[in-house]
Design a protein around this motif. Structure first.
Motif, PDB file in Angstrom:
ATOM      1  N   ARG A   1       3.805  -6.508  51.932  1.00  0.00           N
ATOM      2  CA  ARG A   1       3.787  -7.635  52.869  1.00  0.00           C
ATOM      3  C   ARG A   1       4.049  -8.879  52.041  1.00  0.00           C
ATOM      4  NH1 ARG A   1       3.987  -3.775  55.280  1.00  0.00           N
ATOM      5  NH2 ARG A   1       2.747  -3.031  57.049  1.00  0.00           N
ATOM      6  N   THR A   2       5.039  -9.636  52.355  1.00  0.00           N
ATOM      7  CA  THR A   2       5.417 -10.733  51.470  1.00  0.00           C
ATOM      8  C   THR A   2       4.933 -12.075  51.979  1.00  0.00           C
ATOM      9  OG1 THR A   2       7.543 -10.934  52.601  1.00  0.00           O
ATOM     10  CG2 THR A   2       7.448  -9.505  50.659  1.00  0.00           C
ATOM     11  N   LEU A   3       4.589 -12.893  51.012  1.00  0.00           N
ATOM     12  CA  LEU A   3       4.251 -14.289  51.260  1.00  0.00           C
ATOM     13  C   LEU A   3       5.045 -15.096  50.236  1.00  0.00           C
ATOM     14  CD1 LEU A   3       0.398 -14.144  51.794  1.00  0.00           C
ATOM     15  CD2 LEU A   3       2.120 -14.671  53.504  1.00  0.00           C
ATOM     16  N   GLY A   4       6.075 -15.781  50.706  1.00  0.00           N
ATOM     17  CA  GLY A   4       6.920 -16.530  49.779  1.00  0.00           C
ATOM     18  C   GLY A   4       7.651 -15.633  48.808  1.00  0.00           C
ATOM     19  N   GLY A   5       7.983 -14.394  49.272  1.00  0.00           N
ATOM     20  CA  GLY A   5       8.731 -13.476  48.429  1.00  0.00           C
ATOM     21  C   GLY A   5       7.879 -12.671  47.471  1.00  0.00           C
ATOM     22  N   ARG A   6       6.552 -12.850  47.492  1.00  0.00           N
ATOM     23  CA  ARG A   6       5.685 -12.117  46.578  1.00  0.00           C
ATOM     24  C   ARG A   6       5.017 -10.951  47.295  1.00  0.00           C
ATOM     25  NH1 ARG A   6       2.364 -16.941  43.473  1.00  0.00           N
ATOM     26  NH2 ARG A   6       4.174 -17.994  42.550  1.00  0.00           N
ATOM     27  N   PRO A   7       4.861  -9.802  46.615  1.00  0.00           N
ATOM     28  CA  PRO A   7       4.146  -8.683  47.239  1.00  0.00           C
ATOM     29  C   PRO A   7       2.664  -8.995  47.346  1.00  0.00           C
ATOM     30  CG  PRO A   7       4.700  -8.159  44.969  1.00  0.00           C
ATOM     31  CD  PRO A   7       5.372  -9.468  45.283  1.00  0.00           C
ATOM     32  N   ALA A   8       2.068  -8.641  48.467  1.00  0.00           N
ATOM     33  CA  ALA A   8       0.627  -8.842  48.634  1.00  0.00           C
ATOM     34  C   ALA A   8      -0.116  -7.929  47.666  1.00  0.00           C
ATOM     35  CB  ALA A   8       0.224  -8.527  50.074  1.00  0.00           C
ATOM     36  N   PRO A   9      -1.155  -8.422  46.985  1.00  0.00           N
ATOM     37  CA  PRO A   9      -1.864  -7.601  45.997  1.00  0.00           C
ATOM     38  C   PRO A   9      -2.724  -6.533  46.661  1.00  0.00           C
ATOM     39  CG  PRO A   9      -2.972  -9.692  46.295  1.00  0.00           C
ATOM     40  CD  PRO A   9      -1.699  -9.778  47.086  1.00  0.00           C
ATOM     41  N   VAL A  10      -2.925  -5.457  45.936  1.00  0.00           N
ATOM     42  CA  VAL A  10      -3.827  -4.403  46.357  1.00  0.00           C
ATOM     43  C   VAL A  10      -5.020  -4.431  45.417  1.00  0.00           C
ATOM     44  CG1 VAL A  10      -2.823  -2.612  44.904  1.00  0.00           C
ATOM     45  CG2 VAL A  10      -3.970  -1.969  47.032  1.00  0.00           C
ATOM     46  N   GLY A  11      -6.160  -3.877  45.858  1.00  0.00           N
ATOM     47  CA  GLY A  11      -7.347  -3.893  45.021  1.00  0.00           C
ATOM     48  C   GLY A  11      -7.156  -3.107  43.733  1.00  0.00           C
ATOM     49  N   PRO A  12      -7.960  -3.386  42.710  1.00  0.00           N
ATOM     50  CA  PRO A  12      -7.861  -2.675  41.438  1.00  0.00           C
ATOM     51  C   PRO A  12      -8.037  -1.171  41.621  1.00  0.00           C
ATOM     52  CG  PRO A  12      -9.286  -4.584  41.245  1.00  0.00           C
ATOM     53  CD  PRO A  12      -9.010  -4.398  42.700  1.00  0.00           C
ATOM     54  N   VAL A  13      -7.397  -0.413  40.771  1.00  0.00           N
ATOM     55  CA  VAL A  13      -7.423   1.046  40.860  1.00  0.00           C
ATOM     56  C   VAL A  13      -8.223   1.614  39.693  1.00  0.00           C
ATOM     57  CG1 VAL A  13      -6.024   3.136  40.908  1.00  0.00           C
ATOM     58  CG2 VAL A  13      -5.164   1.038  41.971  1.00  0.00           C
ATOM     59  N   PRO A  14      -9.264   2.408  39.951  1.00  0.00           N
ATOM     60  CA  PRO A  14     -10.032   3.009  38.852  1.00  0.00           C
ATOM     61  C   PRO A  14      -9.180   4.000  38.059  1.00  0.00           C
ATOM     62  CG  PRO A  14     -11.228   3.133  40.934  1.00  0.00           C
ATOM     63  CD  PRO A  14      -9.819   2.748  41.263  1.00  0.00           C
ATOM     64  N   ALA A  15      -9.663   4.356  36.884  1.00  0.00           N
ATOM     65  CA  ALA A  15      -8.933   5.290  36.031  1.00  0.00           C
ATOM     66  C   ALA A  15      -9.082   6.725  36.533  1.00  0.00           C
ATOM     67  CB  ALA A  15      -9.455   5.187  34.597  1.00  0.00           C
ATOM     68  N   ARG A  16      -8.097   7.553  36.196  1.00  0.00           N
ATOM     69  CA  ARG A  16      -8.116   8.959  36.587  1.00  0.00           C
ATOM     70  C   ARG A  16      -8.903   9.778  35.570  1.00  0.00           C
ATOM     71  NH1 ARG A  16      -1.691   9.765  38.270  1.00  0.00           N
ATOM     72  NH2 ARG A  16      -1.682   8.188  39.931  1.00  0.00           N
ATOM     73  N   THR A  17      -9.826  10.597  36.064  1.00  0.00           N
ATOM     74  CA  THR A  17     -10.719  11.336  35.158  1.00  0.00           C
ATOM     75  C   THR A  17     -10.854  12.815  35.490  1.00  0.00           C
ATOM     76  OG1 THR A  17     -12.642  10.765  36.541  1.00  0.00           O
ATOM     77  CG2 THR A  17     -12.122   9.286  34.687  1.00  0.00           C
ATOM     78  N   PHE A  18     -10.251  13.279  36.601  1.00  0.00           N
ATOM     79  CA  PHE A  18     -10.466  14.669  37.033  1.00  0.00           C
ATOM     80  C   PHE A  18      -9.176  15.250  37.584  1.00  0.00           C
ATOM     81  CE2 PHE A  18     -11.500  17.883  40.172  1.00  0.00           C
ATOM     82  CZ  PHE A  18     -12.478  18.628  39.549  1.00  0.00           C
ATOM     83  N   PRO A  19      -8.903  16.536  37.271  1.00  0.00           N
ATOM     84  CA  PRO A  19      -9.570  17.391  36.266  1.00  0.00           C
ATOM     85  C   PRO A  19      -9.172  16.979  34.855  1.00  0.00           C
ATOM     86  CG  PRO A  19      -7.696  18.543  37.219  1.00  0.00           C
ATOM     87  CD  PRO A  19      -7.808  17.237  37.963  1.00  0.00           C
ATOM     88  N   SER A  20     -10.013  17.274  33.902  1.00  0.00           N
ATOM     89  CA  SER A  20      -9.835  16.741  32.554  1.00  0.00           C
ATOM     90  C   SER A  20      -8.554  17.230  31.886  1.00  0.00           C
ATOM     91  CB  SER A  20     -11.038  17.097  31.687  1.00  0.00           C
ATOM     92  OG  SER A  20     -11.263  18.507  31.670  1.00  0.00           O
ATOM     93  N   ALA A  21      -8.086  18.437  32.237  1.00  0.00           N
ATOM     94  CA  ALA A  21      -6.863  18.963  31.625  1.00  0.00           C
ATOM     95  C   ALA A  21      -5.636  18.158  32.037  1.00  0.00           C
ATOM     96  CB  ALA A  21      -6.683  20.433  31.991  1.00  0.00           C
ATOM     97  N   LEU A  22      -5.627  17.642  33.257  1.00  0.00           N
ATOM     98  CA  LEU A  22      -4.524  16.821  33.752  1.00  0.00           C
ATOM     99  C   LEU A  22      -5.092  15.882  34.821  1.00  0.00           C
ATOM    100  CD1 LEU A  22      -1.468  16.311  33.557  1.00  0.00           C
ATOM    101  CD2 LEU A  22      -1.172  17.923  35.454  1.00  0.00           C
ATOM    102  N   PRO A  23      -5.717  14.787  34.413  1.00  0.00           N
ATOM    103  CA  PRO A  23      -6.435  13.922  35.365  1.00  0.00           C
ATOM    104  C   PRO A  23      -5.537  13.348  36.451  1.00  0.00           C
ATOM    105  CG  PRO A  23      -7.073  13.423  33.110  1.00  0.00           C
ATOM    106  CD  PRO A  23      -5.883  14.332  33.026  1.00  0.00           C
ATOM    107  N   VAL A  24      -5.952  13.569  37.690  1.00  0.00           N
ATOM    108  CA  VAL A  24      -5.236  13.088  38.863  1.00  0.00           C
ATOM    109  C   VAL A  24      -6.139  12.210  39.725  1.00  0.00           C
ATOM    110  CG1 VAL A  24      -4.058  13.761  40.988  1.00  0.00           C
ATOM    111  CG2 VAL A  24      -3.689  15.089  38.901  1.00  0.00           C
ATOM    112  N   PHE A  25      -7.414  12.601  39.862  1.00  0.00           N
ATOM    113  CA  PHE A  25      -8.330  11.936  40.779  1.00  0.00           C
ATOM    114  C   PHE A  25      -9.215  10.927  40.048  1.00  0.00           C
ATOM    115  CE2 PHE A  25      -7.455  16.075  42.743  1.00  0.00           C
ATOM    116  CZ  PHE A  25      -6.909  15.642  43.947  1.00  0.00           C
ATOM    117  N   GLN A  26      -9.534   9.845  40.751  1.00  0.00           N
ATOM    118  CA  GLN A  26     -10.343   8.743  40.221  1.00  0.00           C
ATOM    119  C   GLN A  26     -11.784   8.920  40.697  1.00  0.00           C
ATOM    120  OE1 GLN A  26      -7.992   6.326  42.574  1.00  0.00           O
ATOM    121  NE2 GLN A  26      -6.308   6.112  41.139  1.00  0.00           N
TER     122      GLN A  26
END
Length: 273
Positions: free
Chosen positions: A209-234
């Motif tokens: 959603r743009t305001l003056g050509g800028r993308p609207a920010p989304v909230g911060p995203v936590p780091a991925r930690t699961f499963p440990s062999a190939l972390p996908v889920f936060q």
């Protein structure tokens, strides 16, 4: 004052595939955190079957400690506290805190949402040279409706016990893979997650959603930690209040993949003036 903290779901001290004991290796790995405070989930306070099978002193190497896991991990370097959540015929498990600082008091609050999934919030008050720090070890449920109710209990507990602005660290396995709880915790407790600045991302594609050509920010995203062999889920988080976050990282690699199904998070904090 600088503090190094870590959070780790240790999967009851056994490997996720073959249930092979990993307690001794976990103790060595936890030492590698070089952390002042360690938040642990799925800690086995007692397991008679595995103790009988793997704790035999006649074996060349004992693979299961004689004492509870949190006491084994703490050794002589840390104080420890344990909150029993799930009890069964041959033992029990729960959350634990290891701390280089004195644990002045601790309290475990049952926040189980149903009989088949026992959960708790372990609250510890640490005494440091510059004052009291409130630590909350959290392991929320697998179902979203239950997590919402457990988050309400967490917010109430923090406001009741540390409502006068004292420093707070909340860490553990939130099972919040869709990241629906963070905004509420920020708003109602004044906390922030240690990856808030590092992992903030703009919305992309049709969500822009743009305001003056800028993308609207989304909230911060936590780091991925699961499963440990190939972390996908936060799933795992560290929230803080009254601290500046200097750095945060998820520990990846073959060693960590063998120890638990979760990857640990380590963060360096500095107490805000």
């Amino acid at each position: 004052m600088k503090i190094r903290v870590a959070t780790y779901n240790i999967h009851k001290g056994v490997s996720s595939l073959r249930s092979t004991p990993r307690v001794v290796a976990l103790k060595n790995a936890i030492k590698e955190f070089c952390a002042d405070i360690v938040f642990l989930q799925e800690v086995q306070g007692r397991h008679d079957i595995k103790a009988a099978r793997y704790g035999d002193p006649s074996r060349a190497h004992r693979h299961w400690p004689e004492v509870a896991q949190h006491e084994f991990f703490a050794d002589d370097s840390h104080h420890c506290a344990y909150g029993l959540n799930a009890q069964y015929d041959h033992g029990h498990h729960g959350n634990a805190l290891l701390s280089r600082f004195e644990i002045d008091r601790s309290h475990n609050q049952d926040v189980s949402d149903h009989a088949y999934e026992q959960r708790g919030i372990l609250h510890c008050e640490l005494m440091t040279e510059i004052g009291r720090i409130h630590c909350y070890v959290v392991h929320l449920g697998l179902f979203e409706a239950g997590r919402v109710r457990q988050t309400s209990s967490l917010i109430e507990a923090v406001n009741k016990s540390a409502g006068d602005g004292e420093p707070v660290i909340i860490a553990g396995d939130f099972n919040d893979w869709r990241n629906t709880l963070s905004d509420r915790l920020r708003k109602e407790l004044g906390v922030r997650e240690v990856f808030d600045e590092l992992n903030a991302k703009p919305r992309l594609g049709f969500l822009v959603r743009t305001l003056g050509g800028r993308p609207a920010p989304v909230g911060p995203v936590p780091a991925r930690t699961f499963p440990s062999a190939l972390p996908v889920f936060q799933l795992d988080r560290i929230y803080v209040r009254g601290f500046k976050v200097e750095s945060a990282q998820v520990l990846h690699g073959p060693m960590w993949a063998k120890l638990s199904d979760h990857s640990p998070i380590v963060a360096n904090l500095e107490l805000a003036p």
